[in-house]
Design a protein around this motif. Structure first.
Motif, PDB file in Angstrom:
ATOM      1  N   TYR A 161      48.121  41.543  43.078  1.00 32.02           N
ATOM      2  CA  TYR A 161      49.061  42.053  42.069  1.00 32.02           C
ATOM      3  C   TYR A 161      48.482  41.889  40.665  1.00 32.02           C
ATOM      4  CZ  TYR A 161      52.709  41.848  38.577  1.00 32.02           C
ATOM      5  OH  TYR A 161      53.418  42.030  37.418  1.00 32.02           O
ATOM      6  N   ALA A 162      48.010  40.664  40.352  1.00 28.31           N
ATOM      7  CA  ALA A 162      47.538  40.379  38.993  1.00 28.31           C
ATOM      8  C   ALA A 162      46.342  41.262  38.627  1.00 28.31           C
ATOM      9  CB  ALA A 162      47.183  38.897  38.854  1.00 28.31           C
ATOM     10  N   ALA A 163      45.443  41.491  39.587  1.00 32.54           N
ATOM     11  CA  ALA A 163      44.276  42.336  39.319  1.00 32.54           C
ATOM     12  C   ALA A 163      44.725  43.772  39.025  1.00 32.54           C
ATOM     13  CB  ALA A 163      43.319  42.307  40.509  1.00 32.54           C
ATOM     14  N   ALA A 164      45.717  44.245  39.774  1.00 30.03           N
ATOM     15  CA  ALA A 164      46.229  45.606  39.535  1.00 30.03           C
ATOM     16  C   ALA A 164      46.814  45.707  38.121  1.00 30.03           C
ATOM     17  CB  ALA A 164      47.278  45.969  40.589  1.00 30.03           C
ATOM     18  N   GLN A 165      47.451  44.630  37.645  1.00 32.20           N
ATOM     19  CA  GLN A 165      48.021  44.647  36.294  1.00 32.20           C
ATOM     20  C   GLN A 165      46.925  44.671  35.235  1.00 32.20           C
ATOM     21  OE1 GLN A 165      51.295  45.194  35.879  1.00 32.20           O
ATOM     22  NE2 GLN A 165      51.211  45.302  38.110  1.00 32.20           N
ATOM     23  N   LEU A 166      45.853  43.903  35.460  1.00 32.01           N
ATOM     24  CA  LEU A 166      44.753  43.893  34.481  1.00 32.01           C
ATOM     25  C   LEU A 166      44.114  45.279  34.394  1.00 32.01           C
ATOM     26  CD1 LEU A 166      43.173  40.373  35.164  1.00 32.01           C
ATOM     27  CD2 LEU A 166      44.560  41.084  33.198  1.00 32.01           C
ATOM     28  N   ARG A 167      43.983  45.944  35.555  1.00 38.06           N
ATOM     29  CA  ARG A 167      43.429  47.318  35.524  1.00 38.06           C
ATOM     30  C   ARG A 167      44.395  48.258  34.800  1.00 38.06           C
ATOM     31  NH1 ARG A 167      42.772  46.153  41.322  1.00 38.06           N
ATOM     32  NH2 ARG A 167      40.791  45.021  41.496  1.00 38.06           N
ATOM     33  N   ALA A 168      45.688  48.037  34.987  1.00 35.39           N
ATOM     34  CA  ALA A 168      46.681  48.907  34.330  1.00 35.39           C
ATOM     35  C   ALA A 168      46.685  48.691  32.810  1.00 35.39           C
ATOM     36  CB  ALA A 168      48.068  48.659  34.909  1.00 35.39           C
ATOM     37  N   TYR A 169      46.481  47.443  32.373  1.00 36.33           N
ATOM     38  CA  TYR A 169      46.361  47.203  30.919  1.00 36.33           C
ATOM     39  C   TYR A 169      45.086  47.878  30.406  1.00 36.33           C
ATOM     40  CZ  TYR A 169      49.859  43.322  30.735  1.00 36.33           C
ATOM     41  OH  TYR A 169      50.985  42.548  30.763  1.00 36.33           O
ATOM     42  N   ALA A 170      43.987  47.685  31.162  1.00 32.95           N
ATOM     43  CA  ALA A 170      42.696  48.203  30.699  1.00 32.95           C
ATOM     44  C   ALA A 170      42.729  49.723  30.541  1.00 32.95           C
ATOM     45  CB  ALA A 170      41.587  47.791  31.665  1.00 32.95           C
ATOM     46  N   SER A 171      43.421  50.404  31.443  1.00 33.42           N
ATOM     47  CA  SER A 171      43.473  51.867  31.373  1.00 33.42           C
ATOM     48  C   SER A 171      44.547  52.336  30.394  1.00 33.42           C
ATOM     49  CB  SER A 171      43.779  52.442  32.761  1.00 33.42           C
ATOM     50  OG  SER A 171      45.147  52.228  33.073  1.00 33.42           O
ATOM     51  N   GLY A 172      45.374  51.406  29.929  1.00 33.46           N
ATOM     52  CA  GLY A 172      46.459  51.780  29.015  1.00 33.46           C
ATOM     53  C   GLY A 172      47.713  52.229  29.729  1.00 33.46           C
ATOM     54  N   ALA A 173      47.709  52.200  31.072  1.00 31.38           N
ATOM     55  CA  ALA A 173      48.900  52.634  31.823  1.00 31.38           C
ATOM     56  C   ALA A 173      50.055  51.661  31.605  1.00 31.38           C
ATOM     57  CB  ALA A 173      48.572  52.736  33.314  1.00 31.38           C
ATOM     58  N   GLU A 193      34.226  42.661  38.341  1.00 35.97           N
ATOM     59  CA  GLU A 193      33.902  41.375  38.975  1.00 35.97           C
ATOM     60  C   GLU A 193      34.708  40.252  38.324  1.00 35.97           C
ATOM     61  OE1 GLU A 193      29.953  39.946  38.238  1.00 35.97           O
ATOM     62  OE2 GLU A 193      29.995  38.541  39.927  1.00 35.97           O
ATOM     63  N   GLU A 194      34.825  40.286  36.995  1.00 31.85           N
ATOM     64  CA  GLU A 194      35.593  39.251  36.286  1.00 31.85           C
ATOM     65  C   GLU A 194      37.082  39.334  36.627  1.00 31.85           C
ATOM     66  OE1 GLU A 194      33.066  38.348  32.210  1.00 31.85           O
ATOM     67  OE2 GLU A 194      34.263  40.185  32.260  1.00 31.85           O
ATOM     68  N   ILE A 195      37.603  40.556  36.767  1.00 28.49           N
ATOM     69  CA  ILE A 195      39.029  40.723  37.115  1.00 28.49           C
ATOM     70  C   ILE A 195      39.319  40.085  38.474  1.00 28.49           C
ATOM     71  CG2 ILE A 195      40.740  42.455  37.852  1.00 28.49           C
ATOM     72  CD1 ILE A 195      39.826  44.224  35.542  1.00 28.49           C
ATOM     73  N   VAL A 196      38.452  40.369  39.426  1.00 26.30           N
ATOM     74  CA  VAL A 196      38.655  39.824  40.776  1.00 26.30           C
ATOM     75  C   VAL A 196      38.528  38.300  40.762  1.00 26.30           C
ATOM     76  CG1 VAL A 196      37.665  39.739  43.109  1.00 26.30           C
ATOM     77  CG2 VAL A 196      37.939  41.946  41.938  1.00 26.30           C
ATOM     78  N   ALA A 197      37.532  37.778  40.015  1.00 23.78           N
ATOM     79  CA  ALA A 197      37.299  36.321  39.991  1.00 23.78           C
ATOM     80  C   ALA A 197      38.431  35.579  39.288  1.00 23.78           C
ATOM     81  CB  ALA A 197      35.967  36.020  39.312  1.00 23.78           C
ATOM     82  N   VAL A 198      38.855  36.080  38.124  1.00 24.59           N
ATOM     83  CA  VAL A 198      39.845  35.324  37.355  1.00 24.59           C
ATOM     84  C   VAL A 198      41.219  35.368  38.039  1.00 24.59           C
ATOM     85  CG1 VAL A 198      40.678  37.106  35.708  1.00 24.59           C
ATOM     86  CG2 VAL A 198      40.496  34.717  34.980  1.00 24.59           C
TER      87      VAL A 198
END
Ligand code: HEC
Ligand code: HEC
Length: 206
Positions: A161-173, A193-198
């Protein structure tokens, strides 16, 4: 804002559950009555059983109220949640948030042990090369967040879930971070890689 500070004086306690922050005034019993449908995805005790759905047990009510409003006004778009919030009033949102804030989050282990060292380094110290800020500066060393500033708790949150949110912030969605763009700017500096690790590391925080 003002009611957050006015409520500071009145810390609310719920017997048998974690201590609620007391920044949001709401009626936990009325929230419980409204929570029956929420349990289908977030779990009856606020601990979701599916890693793509967030756990909300023990999450700060200040943050949750803002997110429920964001789903309703579209700054955070999530089809599954839109149907849920359409019929909720702001009072319902406060009641539901105070109810879930008083529940205990379930502890989890890290998602991927091999990613701990990178995840921990980034979480505690940021990344000098990409200039990503240390996550702990706002989310706290153990991931408890900060209710006064609506910074969400991220300890024990599902990495998926958290990784999906970081991608959504990064894309501006996801734009629920508002005019400061705090999470959109930070997430944009992170590699996959950092998104998955953190997020793997955060799942193991308690
Ligand atoms: C059909 C499944 C489903 C139901 C029912 C549901 N939710 Fe959700 N909820 C989700 C999903 C999926 C997300 C993540 C949305 C996203 O990707 O941005 C979410 C996100 C949230 C968040 C934000 C959590 C965070 O960490 O940012 C809150 C708060 C929340 N839901 C509260 C509720 C409440 C209160 C109810 C009942 C009124 C409810 N949900 C019912 C699926 C559901
Ligand atoms: C300057 C403060 C600050 C820093 C530094 C920060 N965050 Fe955040 N973070 C926030 C705030 C505030 C929100 C809520 C924004 C919103 O309402 O959408 C948030 C939201 C999040 C969410 C969404 C939580 C949820 O339940 O949906 C994740 C995941 C997250 N941050 C991870 C991180 C990671 C990983 C880092 C470090 C690389 C980090 N944050 C650094 C303030 C910060």
């Amino acid at each position: 804002m003002t009611n957050k500070f006015a409520a500071l004086a009145t810390l609310v306690f719920f017997s048998g559950t974690v201590q609620a922050d007391g920044f949001v005034e709401g009626d936990a019993q009325a929230g419980q009555a409204k929570s029956i449908t929420c349990g289908a995805c977030h779990g009856q005790d606020g601990n979701s059983v599916n890693p793509v759905w967030p756990s909300i047990a023990g999450q700060h009510a200040t943050y949750m109220v803002e997110q429920l409003l964001a789903f309703k006004n579209g700054t955070r778009s999530a089809p599954l949640m839109l149907g849920q919030v359409m019929t909720l009033t702001e009072e319902d949102m406060r009641n539901l948030s105070v109810y879930y804030e008083g529940m205990s989050p379930a502890a989890k282990s890290v998602a991927d042990p091999s990613a701990i060292s990178l995840g921990q380094r980034l979480y505690r110290g940021g990344d000098r090369e990409s200039s990503a800020s240390a996550c702990s500066a706002c989310h706290g060393p153990t991931g408890r967040g900060n209710p006064a500033n609506s910074v969400p708790a991220i300890r024990g949150q599902y990495a998926v879930y958290a990784a999906a949110q970081l991608r959504a912030y990064a894309s501006g969605a996801r734009k629920s971070d508002g005019p400061t763009r705090v999470m959109r700017d930070i997430a944009a500096t992170l590699s996959e890689e950092e998104i998955v690790a953190v997020t793997s590391y955060m799942q193991g925080l308690q």
